[in-house]
Design a protein around this motif. Structure first.
Motif, PDB file in Angstrom:
ATOM      1  N   ASP A 380     135.479  55.990 -10.234  1.00  0.00           N
ATOM      2  CA  ASP A 380     135.627  56.450 -11.606  1.00  0.00           C
ATOM      3  C   ASP A 380     136.039  57.928 -11.500  1.00  0.00           C
ATOM      4  O   ASP A 380     136.490  58.372 -10.449  1.00  0.00           O
ATOM      5  CB  ASP A 380     134.309  56.264 -12.370  1.00  0.00           C
ATOM      6  N   ASN A 381     135.875  58.702 -12.557  1.00  0.00           N
ATOM      7  CA  ASN A 381     136.258  60.114 -12.487  1.00  0.00           C
ATOM      8  C   ASN A 381     135.054  61.013 -12.664  1.00  0.00           C
ATOM      9  O   ASN A 381     134.329  60.909 -13.659  1.00  0.00           O
ATOM     10  CB  ASN A 381     137.330  60.431 -13.527  1.00  0.00           C
ATOM     11  N   GLY A 382     134.865  61.891 -11.699  1.00  0.00           N
ATOM     12  CA  GLY A 382     133.763  62.834 -11.720  1.00  0.00           C
ATOM     13  C   GLY A 382     133.844  63.731 -10.502  1.00  0.00           C
ATOM     14  O   GLY A 382     134.797  63.659  -9.715  1.00  0.00           O
ATOM     15  N   MET A 383     132.834  64.531 -10.312  1.00  0.00           N
ATOM     16  CA  MET A 383     132.824  65.511  -9.226  1.00  0.00           C
ATOM     17  C   MET A 383     132.964  64.853  -7.864  1.00  0.00           C
ATOM     18  O   MET A 383     133.589  65.402  -6.946  1.00  0.00           O
ATOM     19  CB  MET A 383     131.507  66.294  -9.309  1.00  0.00           C
ATOM     20  N   TYR A 384     132.406  63.673  -7.719  1.00  0.00           N
ATOM     21  CA  TYR A 384     132.441  62.961  -6.437  1.00  0.00           C
ATOM     22  C   TYR A 384     133.855  62.605  -6.001  1.00  0.00           C
ATOM     23  O   TYR A 384     134.126  62.385  -4.818  1.00  0.00           O
ATOM     24  CB  TYR A 384     131.588  61.679  -6.521  1.00  0.00           C
ATOM     25  N   LYS A 385     134.792  62.543  -6.946  1.00  0.00           N
ATOM     26  CA  LYS A 385     136.171  62.173  -6.599  1.00  0.00           C
ATOM     27  C   LYS A 385     136.775  63.189  -5.630  1.00  0.00           C
ATOM     28  O   LYS A 385     137.493  62.816  -4.693  1.00  0.00           O
ATOM     29  CB  LYS A 385     137.028  62.081  -7.863  1.00  0.00           C
ATOM     30  N   ILE A 386     136.470  64.470  -5.827  1.00  0.00           N
ATOM     31  CA  ILE A 386     136.988  65.494  -4.926  1.00  0.00           C
ATOM     32  C   ILE A 386     136.433  65.281  -3.519  1.00  0.00           C
ATOM     33  O   ILE A 386     137.156  65.376  -2.525  1.00  0.00           O
ATOM     34  CB  ILE A 386     136.636  66.903  -5.448  1.00  0.00           C
ATOM     35  N   TRP A 387     135.149  64.939  -3.427  1.00  0.00           N
ATOM     36  CA  TRP A 387     134.525  64.746  -2.118  1.00  0.00           C
ATOM     37  C   TRP A 387     135.080  63.511  -1.415  1.00  0.00           C
ATOM     38  O   TRP A 387     135.314  63.547  -0.203  1.00  0.00           O
ATOM     39  CB  TRP A 387     133.009  64.640  -2.279  1.00  0.00           C
ATOM     40  N   PHE A 388     135.295  62.431  -2.146  1.00  0.00           N
ATOM     41  CA  PHE A 388     135.878  61.245  -1.519  1.00  0.00           C
ATOM     42  C   PHE A 388     137.319  61.522  -1.102  1.00  0.00           C
ATOM     43  O   PHE A 388     137.762  61.084  -0.029  1.00  0.00           O
ATOM     44  CB  PHE A 388     135.816  60.047  -2.465  1.00  0.00           C
ATOM     45  N   ALA A 389     138.071  62.231  -1.929  1.00  0.00           N
ATOM     46  CA  ALA A 389     139.453  62.546  -1.574  1.00  0.00           C
ATOM     47  C   ALA A 389     139.502  63.382  -0.292  1.00  0.00           C
ATOM     48  O   ALA A 389     140.321  63.127   0.602  1.00  0.00           O
ATOM     49  CB  ALA A 389     140.137  63.287  -2.714  1.00  0.00           C
TER      50      ALA A 389
END
Length: 551
Positions: A380-389
């Motif tokens: 989904d979209n949230g702060m964790y997206k940067i970490w997974f990317a």
């Protein structure tokens, strides 16, 4: 005698449609009856937005349009976010909506909204069908338009009297393959000469380089040329992430460790970069590396992206031809490969942090541990997206699905449901923040009803965490971002799913393994500690580059 809706459904079958996602209404009843006796399966969702996200994800994973259905007015408008998601994300999709009869007005203006006009800025094409005879041509044109580069959504409105219109005869237009134009020899020679002359060339793979048809050509290109590469967020996974040439993913626009490779390069070969994405790097007006744009279409010139050379044509054919011109003629920049080790070491820092609540680095590390190489993680979209990317390594194409274009919340669960339907033999996980999950959490019932095998990870911080972090970084007081959550375990169970809660960091991997082993739909509530955002993405990166913008 066949009617318009029969011809409409036959035309969809002719295009190879196997599923339609949606919420029908009164104005779709003829279509619904035609679907009942067709080969197409109707996937009834609990909200039209989720149906659109599922259809768009089908397009993303296959290169062929997914199809969604809604009624007029409010139902059609609920497709709007999904249309924008597909439009900005270049995902082929067909949106079908109903409408009142166009030859009479017995209910005056009740529920009537000009959906064709409202869809115009959100789609590649939007059209009302005004006669049954025009259905075959309209459907063929819709699918062709949706799949042509740049792919995207097409909207078709079928009024109820056209759907009910009786026909003397019915036919569909045969589907034929389309060959895309190839780049000119002069452009290919110019690009190859420029790459050969560069001392430190670097490849960047963008969103348009991550089409399903490009997996083999791009992987072969990297293997033949031995050029180091990085990718944008939506380009992630286009080439094997386990490659010894992979430099990282640009999760921020500048200042991150992968940007040390950009700073070292004297030439960037941007394959399929789409400026709809948040910029992966910021081009300088002078003094920065030269940029070659390789794309299906000419570059969209922006303040931060204005390439020096363009090679326009089918990307697969282009990289194959460039590979022929470059293979065995390039020297390896040892400094770039040494830098790769440094970048990856930074990304792996604290990956096994034992604090609780779970830190983002540990979350990514443990998810990677439980997911096989072909397992699919849908964000989904949230702060964790940067970490997974930044931190998640992909080994098979299209195994980390994220949205860096519209970047809407609420898409994670529906996109994972689509992946689980397409690949029932593979592990599929949705990773959602508590805010984004609740925007389409009703689809848990749909997932259970469909008998999907799916693990849904909820990162629980009782806040809209990404904006809360940005609020703090910008020096604003903490305000307007916090909320209360239901008991997610009981919430899952209320839908007939299973639920678990992680209460210690060492329990994360065993809990996820047990969720997959148990089968069915399983929600895992994971408390998350986002304090690492500031330590890594602000303080640490600003120490590396003092004037960096960390957003």
């Amino acid at each position: 005698m066949p009617k318009g809706s029969d011809l409409f459904v036959a035309a969809l079958e002719n295009e190879g449609v196997e599923r339609i996602f949606g919420v029908p209404g009164e104005e779709n009843l003829d279509v619904l009856e035609s679907l009942r006796t067709s080969s197409i399966k109707l996937i009834l969702t609990r909200h039209e937005q989720a149906a659109a996200f599922m259809a768009a994800t089908h397009g993303r994973l296959t290169g062929r349009p997914g199809v969604c259905l809604a009624t007029l007015g409010p139902g059609a408008l609920n497709l709007s976010t999904g249309a924008a998601y597909a439009h900005l994300g270049a995902m082929p999709m067909i949106l079908i909506t109903g409408q009142k009869a166009v030859r009479s007005a017995k209910q005056a203006r009740f529920q009537i909204v000009d959906i064709v006009a409202s869809m115009k800025p959100l789609t590649k094409m939007t059209r009302q069908i005004v006669s049954a005879a025009s259905i075959p041509a309209t459907i063929r044109d819709a699918f062709r338009t949706a799949m042509e580069e740049r792919p995207g959504p097409v909207h078709i409105e079928l009024p109820e009297d056209v759907a009910a219109e009786e026909l003397d005869s019915a036919f569909v237009i045969p589907v034929h393959p389309l060959e895309r134009p190839v780049a000119s020899t002069a452009a290919l020679d110019s690009a190859a000469e420029t790459i050969r002359a560069a001392k430190r060339p670097l490849v960047m793979i963008g969103a348009a380089g991550n089409r399903p048809s490009l997996i083999d050509p791009l992987s072969t290109f990297v293997a033949r040329t031995r050029l180091p590469f990085f990718n944008t967020q939506m380009g992630k996974g286009a080439v094997n992430g386990g490659s010894s040439l992979y430099m990282g993913t640009a999760a921020l626009s500048e200042g991150d460790y992968v940007h040390e490779a950009v700073e070292r390069a004297d030439l960037i070969v941007a394959i399929g970069h789409d400026t709809v994405e948040k910029p992966p790097f910021l081009m300088k007006s002078a003094g920065g590396p030269k940029v070659i744009h390789v794309g299906y279409q000419s570059a969209t010139v922006e303040q931060v992206y204005h390439p020096d050379i363009e090679v326009i044509g089918d990307i697969g054919a282009t990289v194959e031809a460039l590979g022929e011109l470059l293979a065995g003629r390039l020297s390896v920049d040892d400094g770039m490969l040494d830098l790769r080790q440094k970048i990856l070491a930074h990304l792996n820092d604290r990956a096994e942090e034992d604090r609780f609540p779970v830190t983002p680095q540990r979350l990514v590390h443990d998810v990677r541990k439980v997911m096989p190489e072909d397992g699919i993680v849908c964000l989904d979209n949230g702060m964790y997206k940067i970490w997974f990317a930044r931190n998640y390594r992909t080994h098979v194409a299209n195994t980390l699905l994220l949205d860096n274009a519209l970047a809407t919340m609420g898409a994670g669960l529906p996109s994972a449901m689509m992946a689980a339907m397409m690949y029932p033999e593979r592990r599929v996980m949705a990773v959602c923040g508590d805010g984004g999950f609740m925007m389409n959490s009703q689809e848990m019932e749909t997932a259970v009803r469909l008998g999907l095998n799916l693990v849904v990870v909820i990162l629980n911080d009782s806040a809209y965490g990404m904006i809360r972090w940005k609020q703090a970084v910008d020096g604003f007081p903490d305000f307007g971002m916090s909320f209360g959550n239901p008991d997610f375990v009981r919430y899952a169970e209320a839908y007939g799913a299973k639920g678990s809660r992680v209460t210690a960091v060492e329990d994360l991997v065993p809990t996820l393994e047990a969720a997959f082993a148990g089968g069915g739909v399983h929600l895992v509530d994971v408390p998350i500690d986002y304090s690492e955002n500031t330590r890594v993405l602000v303080d640490e990166l600003r120490n590396r580059t003092p004037d960096v913008e960390c957003a």
